[in-house]
Design an enzyme around this catalytic site. Structure first.
Site, short mmCIF file in Angstrom:
data_model
loop_
_atom_site.label_atom_id
_atom_site.label_comp_id
_atom_site.label_asym_id
_atom_site.label_seq_id
_atom_site.Cartn_x
_atom_site.Cartn_y
_atom_site.Cartn_z
N GLY A 319 0.83 -1.21 0.00
CA GLY A 319 0.00 0.00 0.00
C GLY A 319 0.86 1.26 0.00
O GLY A 319 1.93 1.31 -0.62
N SER A 320 0.42 2.22 0.73
CA SER A 320 1.07 3.55 0.66
C SER A 320 2.48 3.57 1.21
O SER A 320 3.22 4.52 0.95
CB SER A 320 0.21 4.57 1.41
OG SER A 320 -1.01 4.73 0.75
#
Lengths: 647, 146
Positions: A319-320
């Site tokens: 993810g981020s």
């Protein structure tokens, strides 16, 4: 007339009859020959036995009277980095029975021989000591076998008690038992052994040959009656004790990590959680927690899924947290700097698919630092498009994605990172923001440790070294190093990651640690659907960061699997990071780099707390007043030496 | 067969002396049979006693060695058990649980204070120094502040 007498003289000896003496001498000579043959045969045989095949016959003789006792080697211990025991071996008692003693037999002549002992009676005596049902013990004693185990790896005292009973057909053996004194602490890392002492899981299996040592042997001479000959040959080949293993794990940090992970898992109803703590400069793993865990002492009762070390076996989409690597690659390539301003919309279409930020916004003029602070998908994709697939893949692999890290982590997965030649049109934007790529928590932590280490990647380590019989620590092989990004790039990324925590728009505010400047990034990724394409409705929440920012010492990575109902990394993973990082910094005695309290303010706070406590608990003794400065304090009573305008 | 006939030829050449088996003998030696027997018994007895004694000594030493082995083995077992027990008692989870049972509470967040001036040990510069002052590292700092 001379003929006849001459003939008589010639033939006289032939015709002369043999006397008894002649015959005796003749016989004696034959006997001598026979005797000589016998002697020669005997001597020949003696030479054959005593000289030619002397060793063979000596071995046969020894084998007839020798009794060989195998001496099991004591398995090496497993220590944490400070010498605290994580796994050791103790002597345990094993109880066995000889069912032949409890069977009626008959001689070859057909005479019936009654059993030497009653199995029911012996079973009734043994059952309470073995903690078993008497019927079961009796059933084992009555089996059609020569040897049955009645109990294995029991306490030594139990064995001594049974020995004192002197029961017929029952014996006691001593054998080593592996114990894990801290129960479930670092259980997935250390692993466990089988009942015969062979490594089955974790580092116990990985380093089995090192830990197990070499068994020894004791040879005694035994008389025909079975008794040992006290003055006979006694040959001892002592067992070689296994080598001790020293891990990089810190027991105290490991405990905090496991407790924090367990608390988070229960609070957010997650199916699992992992926490990894790593030293920046050496990438030595200080803690590697996976929950739910298990107790290796009673592993038979545990769910096998708890045996795996999630931090190295389970992969997830980062993810981020991945955005820091994408931006670092772009800065390293000279495409952007942290101050580069770019126009960022709240959505972007790539290969017919629209990617959006987590919240709607107008078209903004954001710097790269703002993009990181706000965790903008669109801004990161724009940066990745300038970078291109080939360079993005190269950097990700340099950061350690797509292959095992090379450390001695049992069962380590290499993660998933397809070659850029196989990427689809949407692969670049998805991988740039941490989708379509899978990593282990170890890989995630290692990549951030590289950024924290001024861009130098080091192979993560879990084994610090080994301790032989001389008691000295032999360090493990030095880990390999290689530079991924420049120190300048690393400093820029660290600054951006700090803003992701401390900035007004940062998503990782809950990761802050009192007294320290923290850098890190949240991550929230959807889990792929099992058995189908696309994503499921479940999430993986992550947070990866390090501290202190100026001189990073510790990296902590947190992953929660399917937290509910909150699933954002900033909400569920960041607090775990804060708790673990705070404990790790204190345990490693890392000096704070943040703004602390002045002495005057600290004293005022302490006085106020003491007064509040005194009001609640009644008057306190003067000596117990923590707010009273100690006599002879260098600072004096008015806080001399401390600036008056400290915060 | 010539070897067999040789004595016959020899007997034919030289006439046998009917008294050749007679010769003068010395006076018979008086053998002290009893003393000899006693000496032999003593020697044999000493040999047997020596062998038995040596065997007994070896057996005794062997038993002692075995007892020492057992003692060492028992001591090693006890040591290994104690190591495990100590490690178990040091378990952070057990200590935390025990502390909570005793009424202790988890500590709050760690706090720290900052000093404006470093201590001399950290490289602080000595500002003033009175004549005859001792070399106490804290003194210069205190002198300045006073």
């Amino acid at each position: 007339m001379t003929g006849p007498p001459r003939r008589r003289r010639i033939s006289a000896p032939r015709l002369r009859t043999r006397t008894a003496g002649d015959i005796g001498v003749r016989r004696i000579r034959w006997l001598l020959v026979i005797y000589a043959l016998i002697v020669l045969t005997t001597v020949g045989k003696l030479v054959e036995i005593q000289v030619i095949n002397a060793d063979t016959y000596a071995d046969l003789g020894v084998r007839q009277r020798a009794r060989t006792i195998d001496l099991p080697a004591t398995r090496g211990r497993v220590y944490d980095r400070d010498g605290d025991v994580l796994a050791t071996s103790v002597q345990a008692a094993t109880i066995y029975g000889d069912p032949r003693v409890f069977r009626a037999t008959s001689t070859p002549d057909g005479i019936a021989v009654p059993p030497a002992a009653d199995a029911t009676e012996v079973g009734a005596q043994l059952a309470p000591l073995l903690g078993m049902d008497a019927t079961e013990v009796t059933e084992r004693l009555e089996r059609d076998a020569h040897f049955v185990y009645l109990g294995r790896q029991l306490d030594h005292e139990v064995g001594a008690e049974i020995s004192e009973l002197n029961l017929p057909g029952v014996g006691v053996l001593q054998e080593p038992q592996r114990v894990y004194p801290s129960n479930g602490l670092a259980a997935q890392v250390v692993g466990f052994t089988g009942i015969d002492g062979e490594g089955l899981q974790g580092l116990e299996a990985r380093y089995d040959t090192v830990l197990s040592g070499q068994p020894g042997m004791l040879v005694l001479e035994r008389a025909p009656g079975g008794l040992d000959i006290a003055s006979g040959v006694r040959e001892l080949v002592p067992p070689e004790v296994g080598t001790d293993l020293v891990l990089t794990i810190d027991r105290d940090i490991q405990h905090v990590a496991e407790r924090a992970a367990m608390d988070a898992m229960e609070e957010h109803s997650a199916v699992g959680a992992s926490v990894l703590v790593m030293e920046v400069a050496t990438q030595e793993v200080l803690a590697m927690a996976s929950v739910p865990g298990f107790d290796p002492n009673t592993r038979g009762d545990e769910d096998r899924s708890t045996w795996r070390n999630r931090a190295v076996t389970d992969v997830f989409e980062p993810g981020s947290t991945q955005k820091a690597l994408t931006v670092a690659a772009a800065i390293e390539e000279g495409l952007v700097t942290s101050d580069t301003v770019m126009s960022v919309d709240d959505g972007i279409v790539v290969s017919g698919k629209r990617f959006t930020d987590s919240s709607r916004h107008e078209t903004e003029q954001w710097s790269v630092s703002d993009v990181m602070e706000r965790s903008s998908n669109v801004g990161t994709i724009q940066i990745a498009q300038e970078l291109g697939p080939e360079r993005l893949e190269d950097y990700l692999r340099d950061f350690g994605y797509g292959a095992p890290t090379g450390g001695a982590f049992p069962g380590e997965s290499g993660g998933l990172l397809a070659s850029h030649e196989d990427w689809w049109g949407t692969s670049l934007p998805t991988i740039a923001i941490g989708q379509g790529v899978a990593v282990t928590l170890l890989q995630a932590a290692s990549s951030y440790a590289t950024i924290a280490n001024d861009g130098v990647a080091v192979t993560p380590q879990i084994v610090r070294g080994s301790v032989g019989e001389d008691g000295r620590l032999t360090p493990a092989a030095a880990p390999s190093e290689h530079r991924v990004i420049s120190a300048d790039t690393a400093v820029q990324v660290r600054g951006m990651l700090e803003m992701a925590v401390a900035g007004e728009a940062g998503t990782g505010a809950r990761a802050m640690v009192d007294g320290y400047r923290v850098a890190g990034k949240t991550g929230t990724a959807r889990k792929p659907a099992e058995g189908a394409r696309g994503y499921s409705g479940e999430y993986v929440a992550t947070f990866v960061g390090f501290a202190p920012v100026d001189d990073p010492q510790i990296v902590v990575a947190v992953m929660l699997d399917e937290p509910r109902p909150q699933f954002y990394g900033g909400l569920v993973a960041a607090p775990v990071f804060s708790e673990v990082m705070q404990a790790a910094l204190a345990a490693r005695r890392v000096a704070p780099d943040g703004v602390g309290q002045g002495l005057r303010q600290a004293m005022a706070v302490a006085r106020q707390q003491a007064e509040e406590r005194a009001q609640q608990e009644g008057p306190a003794l003067e000596a117990d007043d923590v707010a009273s400065p100690p006599v002879g304090s260098p600072a004096g009573g008015d806080g001399t030496g401390v600036s008056a305008d400290e915060p | 067969m010539s070897a067999v006939t040789a004595p016959l030829r020899r007997s034919r050449e030289t006439a046998p002396d009917p008294r050749r088996h007679l010769h003068v003998v010395d006076e018979p030696v008086i053998r002290h049979t009893l003393a000899y027997a006693l000496v032999m018994i003593a020697v044999v007895g000493a040999s047997v006693f020596g062998a038995v004694a040596l065997n007994a000594l070896a057996a005794g030493a062997s038993v002692e060695a075995r007892a020492l082995d057992a003692h060492v083995s028992d001591a090693e077992r006890t040591y290994a058990q104690l190591v495990a027990d100590v490690a178990s008692l040091e378990d952070p989870a057990r200590i935390r649980e025990t502390a909570l049972e005793l009424g202790l509470v988890p500590s709050g967040p760690a706090r720290f204070i900052t000093l404006e001036r470093n201590l001399p040990a950290d490289g602080a510069v000595v500002a003033t120094e009175r004549p005859g002052a001792t070399q106490d590292p804290l003194k210069p700092l205190l002198s300045v502040e006073r």
